[in-house]
Design an enzyme around this catalytic site. Structure first.
Site, PDB file in Angstrom:
ATOM      1  N   CYS A 167     -41.279  -4.416 -25.304  1.00 52.90           N
ATOM      2  CA  CYS A 167     -39.719  -4.187 -25.408  1.00 52.90           C
ATOM      3  C   CYS A 167     -39.811  -3.299 -24.992  1.00 52.90           C
ATOM      4  CB  CYS A 167     -40.027  -4.488 -27.329  1.00 52.90           C
ATOM      5  SG  CYS A 167     -39.343  -6.339 -27.889  1.00 52.90           S
ATOM      6  N   SER A 168     -38.118  -3.512 -24.906  1.00 49.53           N
ATOM      7  CA  SER A 168     -37.445  -1.379 -23.817  1.00 49.53           C
ATOM      8  C   SER A 168     -37.370  -0.151 -24.965  1.00 49.53           C
ATOM      9  CB  SER A 168     -36.186  -1.821 -23.611  1.00 49.53           C
ATOM     10  OG  SER A 168     -36.861  -3.084 -22.217  1.00 49.53           O
ATOM     11  N   THR A 169     -37.271  -1.368 -26.113  1.00 51.52           N
ATOM     12  CA  THR A 169     -37.012  -0.389 -27.437  1.00 51.52           C
ATOM     13  C   THR A 169     -38.220  -0.019 -28.684  1.00 51.52           C
ATOM     14  OG1 THR A 169     -35.621  -1.416 -28.031  1.00 51.52           O
ATOM     15  CG2 THR A 169     -34.589   0.021 -26.872  1.00 51.52           C
TER      16      THR A 169
END
Length: 195
Positions: free
Chosen positions: A8-10
């Site tokens: 996931c990006s965050t």
């Protein structure tokens, strides 16, 4: 051996990686072999992806739920495919299987690269929409990002311990612990007070 990669990006507070983990387990990946990453798919040096590439060996499989989970960069996808070919590793992106344990046919390699192009295109379009939305909000006079903190917004507990920090009695980490505030918040408050 079968390995999985979820990304996931965050961080986990903002994005839930559990769906990917569940899907990887359903695809046959043992949970202890799933590498979980919270980084942008465009970032080249990713700790968990590096750990995964060091762990796999000839005949192993790397499974992700889709191409965009392993990378959002066509260049990096090509590097991953080359790595898989050199080490005779099978790559699985959802339902798309790329068996690099044998010679890769040109159609499969071409399709995979096209998937990489579309993944990168999707990321670029999303980024462009976000920037456009932010410009539009600014044009309407809206505040973008966190509101500015003023001296009046700083809690009293900070001022109670600030003299100890200023005199060198405590450092920033101790200051943060005493105030029960994060280190970056303490740092921000110190900058506001001292400017």
């Amino acid at each position: 051996m079968i390995y999985g990669y979820a990304r996931c990006s965050t961080n986990e507070d903002l994005q839930d990686i559990k769906r990917q983990v569940r899907e990887l387990i359903q695809m046959g990946v043992p949970e202890e072999n799933i590498y979980k990453e919270y980084q942008s798919g465009t970032k080249v040096d990713r700790v968990e992806l590096d750990r995964l590439t060091r762990a796999v060996g000839e005949g192993d499989s790397i499974i992700t739920t889709e191409v965009s989970r392993i990378t959002r960069s066509t260049k990096q996808l090509c590097e991953i495919v080359e790595f898989a070919k050199e080490n005779h590793i099978k790559l699985v992106f959802g339902n798309f299987v790329v068996d690099c344990s044998k010679e890769l046919d040109p159609m499969t390699e071409g399709m995979l690269k096209m998937m990489g192009v579309f993944s990168e295109l999707e990321r670029n379009m999303t980024s462009q929409r976000v920037k456009s939305g932010m410009q539009n909000a600014r044009a309407k006079g809206k505040q973008i990002g966190r509101p500015n903190t003023t001296v009046e917004d700083i809690p009293q507990i900070f001022y109670r311990h600030y003299p100890k920090y200023k005199s060198g009695e405590i450092n920033k980490a101790e200051f943060s612990r005493l105030c029960d505030l994060s280190y970056p918040t303490i740092f921000k408050y110190i900058k506001i007070v001292e400017n």
